[in-house]
Scaffold this motif. Structure first.
Motif, PDB file in Angstrom:
ATOM      1  N   LYS A  66       0.822  -1.200   0.000  1.00  0.00           N
ATOM      2  CA  LYS A  66       0.000   0.000   0.000  1.00  0.00           C
ATOM      3  C   LYS A  66       0.865   1.263   0.000  1.00  0.00           C
ATOM      4  N   ASN A  67       1.933   1.224   0.816  1.00  0.00           N
ATOM      5  CA  ASN A  67       2.747   2.436   0.956  1.00  0.00           C
ATOM      6  C   ASN A  67       3.637   2.735  -0.238  1.00  0.00           C
ATOM      7  N   MET A  68       4.076   1.680  -0.924  1.00  0.00           N
ATOM      8  CA  MET A  68       5.141   1.909  -1.902  1.00  0.00           C
ATOM      9  C   MET A  68       4.706   1.890  -3.354  1.00  0.00           C
ATOM     10  N   ASN A  69       3.460   1.602  -3.612  1.00  0.00           N
ATOM     11  CA  ASN A  69       2.990   1.573  -4.995  1.00  0.00           C
ATOM     12  C   ASN A  69       3.887   0.725  -5.902  1.00  0.00           C
ATOM     13  N   PHE A  70       3.950  -0.554  -5.583  1.00  0.00           N
ATOM     14  CA  PHE A  70       4.853  -1.438  -6.310  1.00  0.00           C
ATOM     15  C   PHE A  70       4.503  -1.589  -7.793  1.00  0.00           C
ATOM     16  N   PHE A  71       3.216  -1.425  -8.131  1.00  0.00           N
ATOM     17  CA  PHE A  71       2.864  -1.515  -9.557  1.00  0.00           C
ATOM     18  C   PHE A  71       3.667  -0.512 -10.363  1.00  0.00           C
ATOM     19  N   LEU A  72       3.732   0.702  -9.796  1.00  0.00           N
ATOM     20  CA  LEU A  72       4.476   1.765 -10.463  1.00  0.00           C
ATOM     21  C   LEU A  72       5.975   1.428 -10.513  1.00  0.00           C
ATOM     22  N   LEU A  73       6.500   0.908  -9.402  1.00  0.00           N
ATOM     23  CA  LEU A  73       7.934   0.573  -9.355  1.00  0.00           C
ATOM     24  C   LEU A  73       8.266  -0.535 -10.350  1.00  0.00           C
ATOM     25  N   TYR A  74       7.398  -1.535 -10.408  1.00  0.00           N
ATOM     26  CA  TYR A  74       7.603  -2.598 -11.395  1.00  0.00           C
ATOM     27  C   TYR A  74       7.578  -2.015 -12.802  1.00  0.00           C
ATOM     28  N   LYS A  75       6.606  -1.150 -13.034  1.00  0.00           N
ATOM     29  CA  LYS A  75       6.455  -0.555 -14.366  1.00  0.00           C
ATOM     30  C   LYS A  75       7.710   0.232 -14.726  1.00  0.00           C
ATOM     31  N   ASN A  76       8.182   1.074 -13.805  1.00  0.00           N
ATOM     32  CA  ASN A  76       9.394   1.868 -14.075  1.00  0.00           C
ATOM     33  C   ASN A  76      10.586   0.966 -14.357  1.00  0.00           C
ATOM     34  N   THR A  77      10.727  -0.084 -13.518  1.00  0.00           N
ATOM     35  CA  THR A  77      11.866  -0.989 -13.699  1.00  0.00           C
ATOM     36  C   THR A  77      11.773  -1.714 -15.028  1.00  0.00           C
ATOM     37  N   LEU A  78      10.543  -2.140 -15.358  1.00  0.00           N
ATOM     38  CA  LEU A  78      10.346  -2.866 -16.605  1.00  0.00           C
ATOM     39  C   LEU A  78      10.663  -1.980 -17.813  1.00  0.00           C
ATOM     40  N   ALA A 223       7.664   8.549  -7.627  1.00  0.00           N
ATOM     41  CA  ALA A 223       6.846   7.986  -8.695  1.00  0.00           C
ATOM     42  C   ALA A 223       7.672   7.540  -9.893  1.00  0.00           C
ATOM     43  N   LYS A 224       8.921   7.993  -9.975  1.00  0.00           N
ATOM     44  CA  LYS A 224       9.721   7.672 -11.156  1.00  0.00           C
ATOM     45  C   LYS A 224      10.911   6.767 -10.842  1.00  0.00           C
ATOM     46  N   MET A 225      10.937   6.226  -9.632  1.00  0.00           N
ATOM     47  CA  MET A 225      12.082   5.403  -9.248  1.00  0.00           C
ATOM     48  C   MET A 225      11.927   3.971  -9.752  1.00  0.00           C
ATOM     49  N   PRO A 226      13.052   3.317 -10.026  1.00  0.00           N
ATOM     50  CA  PRO A 226      12.984   1.871 -10.218  1.00  0.00           C
ATOM     51  C   PRO A 226      13.058   1.187  -8.851  1.00  0.00           C
ATOM     52  N   LEU A 227      12.913  -0.120  -8.818  1.00  0.00           N
ATOM     53  CA  LEU A 227      12.868  -0.856  -7.551  1.00  0.00           C
ATOM     54  C   LEU A 227      14.088  -0.592  -6.674  1.00  0.00           C
ATOM     55  N   SER A 228      15.295  -0.646  -7.282  1.00  0.00           N
ATOM     56  CA  SER A 228      16.515  -0.532  -6.475  1.00  0.00           C
ATOM     57  C   SER A 228      16.535   0.769  -5.676  1.00  0.00           C
ATOM     58  N   ALA A 229      16.281   1.884  -6.347  1.00  0.00           N
ATOM     59  CA  ALA A 229      16.334   3.176  -5.670  1.00  0.00           C
ATOM     60  C   ALA A 229      15.217   3.308  -4.649  1.00  0.00           C
ATOM     61  N   ALA A 230      14.042   2.758  -4.972  1.00  0.00           N
ATOM     62  CA  ALA A 230      12.921   2.843  -4.042  1.00  0.00           C
ATOM     63  C   ALA A 230      13.222   2.084  -2.754  1.00  0.00           C
ATOM     64  N   LEU A 231      13.863   0.919  -2.875  1.00  0.00           N
ATOM     65  CA  LEU A 231      14.242   0.146  -1.688  1.00  0.00           C
ATOM     66  C   LEU A 231      15.206   0.942  -0.832  1.00  0.00           C
TER      67      LEU A 231
END
Lengths: 278, 302
Positions: A66-78, A223-231
């Protein structure tokens, strides 16, 4: 008989060593999983120390999801991976063909520039690359993430090696059939370097996924980070909620690990041949 | 007869003339990219190192060699360089030696061979940020698994005396599988009859390893050594993720690339950051040249 027992003890010893190292390699992943399913209380309980969660809770997963919006992170990484792989394969296969098969003026000098770039540590380029991206007002975008990977010196080298190893007769046959250079490249030669292209693609994808410094520098908006940076950013915010930290790590790692387990052979060969040919 | 030769020759020359055009067309995207993304930035970094950067990249002020004179006297820089060496001195030999032994074990027909290989390679496909976080949690002095298993209250990552070792251990763990895979592919190129001949001469096991495997694998070992030294001198992710900024062991673990990152992007002093990264380039070049010379003494080419 005694030789046979000696061989058998040797065999068992080898397996024991390999199993010990396998456990060392797996424990961090297992611990990540076990912690993610615990409550904070259980994760930080010392007396008694809890190894397996008494109840497999998914609270940590739902909270970070809920907090991290993983759909967006996956999308950015992809998107980052997709564009880097497309750009790397496209530019490197063309340049690799030219360097490997064609004779033209200035070829050696140009190729020495490629080799030279391969020897320079990547951090040397980061400040000017950042200044360029911010000069274009393109920070916090997918373009910014992809930017340093638009072309690849290493991939050019890898593909050049692949093209050089192809037999000369192929080209001559195509030429006598009336193919021009572009047709020869596209129809005859490029398809034959498929395995090197796959290797380069996997190599590019894995390193795009693992890259940390560049995304941290260039995309600071969540909103524009990939997974690594978000972690990395998340760690600062939830520094003591271990189940949540581990749940987020797990969510970030699982897709790549699943892909790896499915395409294990291609992954290992891809990274090994790319590395081995450097 | 003469007509025939002419007919064949004509397309050949046009093909060759076209090579110039197509060759340049094909390398154009890559060369343009390399010039914009790498060659220009290299000179730009050098240029930048003669400037003092104001806030928000504005007010660049030419300061000549000031960044370099500061750098030479800056104990933090030398300390970070030293920390980087300490990291490399653990990561490189251990990741190579352990990988070599495991690769030799795996280079034979045996049950579970591909499973072992898959397990060892696993960290290569995990995000370093996640790897660092889970290790930090394992190392946690109060609640961590390590202290529970080994007993005691060791402060793995906040005791300045051992934190650098703890970080290097994560480095070894992360890169081991990659080295193993490279060694296995090197081992597969050694002809089997070498070992059979040695076996007849009574040399097997360790003797065969030192007499046959090591010399014949030395080009691969050299390649892995070169890339690992360069890679380990650029360590950043682990320090950035594992060490909090107020960690008492930060001073004895921060690497040169970490310091570069801090100056360039946290403190906004890109001029000094540029000088730091150029120092790293110099160090890497010296070490690599030294290794290139030293290889003549121990690398065995067929």
């Amino acid at each position: 008989m005694s030789l046979k027992t000696k061989r058998n003890t040797q065999k068992i010893l080898v397996h024991v060593i390999l199993i010990i190292f396998s456990i060392i390699m797996l424990v961090p992943f297992i611990w990540m999983m076990l912690t993610a399913f615990k409550s904070v209380g259980e994760a930080t309980s010392v007396n008694p120390f809890v190894i397996f969660p008494s109840e497999w809770k998914t609270d940590a997963f739902t909270a970070v999801w809920k907090n991290m919006n993983f759909f967006l992170l996956y999308k950015n990484t992809l998107l980052l991976i997709f564009w880097r792989v497309v750009c790397a394969c496209l530019t490197a296969t063309m340049a690799g063909y030219a360097f490997g098969r064609l004779q033209f003026k200035g070829k050696n000098f140009m190729f020495s520039l490629v080799l030279f770039q391969m020897m320079i540590p990547g951090q040397l380029f980061i400040i000017p690359q950042y200044i360029m991206v911010s000069g274009m007002k393109m920070t916090n975008s997918i373009f910014a993430l992809v930017f340093p990977g638009l072309v690849t010196a290493f991939g050019t080298f890898l593909l050049k090696q692949a093209y050089m190893s192809l037999p000369k007769d192929l080209e001559e046959a195509a030429r006598l059939d009336g193919c021009n250079i572009f047709q020869t490249f596209l129809r005859i030669m490029a398809p034959l370097t498929k395995s090197s292209m796959i290797a380069l693609g996997i190599f590019t994808a894995v390193f795009a996924y693992k890259d940390l410094m560049w995304p941290l520098v260039v995309n600071t908006s969540a909103a524009k980070m990939p997974l690594s940076a978000a972690l990395a950013t998340m760690q600062g915010q939830y520094s003591s909620n271990y189940p949540q930290l581990m749940a987020a790590s797990l969510i970030a790692c699982v897709p790549m690990i699943v892909l790896y387990l499915i395409f294990q052979k291609q992954f290992i060969e891809g990274i090994a041949t790319s590395g081995g040919k450097l | 007869m003469a007509g025939k030769t002419k007919k064949v020759k004509a397309p050949v020359t046009s093909w060759e003339r076209n090579q110039n055009i197509w060759g340049w067309l094909f390398i154009l995207p890559t060369m343009l990219g390399l010039i914009i993304l790498n060659i220009y930035p290299m000179f730009s970094t050098l240029y930048q190192s003669f400037f003092k950067t104001g806030d928000f990249g504005k007010g660049n002020m030419f300061v000549g060699l000031e960044n370099y004179t500061t750098l030479i006297q800056d104990s933090e820089v030398w300390r970070s360089l030293w920390n980087t060496f300490k990291y490399a001195i653990i990561e490189v030999p251990f990741s190579i030696a352990i990988a070599l032994v495991l690769a030799v074990f795996l280079n034979r027909k045996m049950a579970g061979r591909s499973t072992y290989r898959a397990i060892f390679f696993l960290p290569m496909v995990a995000a370093p940020a996640a790897v660092a976080m889970v290790w930090k949690w394992l190392y946690n002095s109060k609640f961590g698994l390590l202290n529970h298993v080994f007993g005691g209250n060791t402060e793995w990552i906040s005791n300045p005396k051992i934190a650098w070792i703890s970080i290097a251990v994560i480095g070894v763990w992360s890169i081991l599988g990659y080295n193993i895979v490279l060694f296995i592919s090197g081992l597969q190129e050694i002809p089997k009859d070498y070992y059979e001949a040695a076996d007849i001469d009574g040399a097997s096991g360790p003797a065969a390893f030192f007499k046959i495997t090591l010399p014949l694998l030395s080009p691969t070992i050299f390649f892995v050594l070169i890339t690992r030294v360069i890679g380990s001198l650029q360590v950043f992710d682990l320090v950035y993720m594992v060490m909090d900024e107020n960690n008492p062991a930060m001073k004895s673990t921060q690497s040169i690339v970490y310091l570069f990152y801090q100056y360039s992007f946290k403190y906004g002093n890109k001029g000094y950051g540029s000088a730091i990264v150029l120092l790293l380039l110099l160090v890497i070049m010296i070490i690599t040249i030294f290794q290139m010379i030293a290889q003549k003494k121990w690398v065995y080419y067929n």
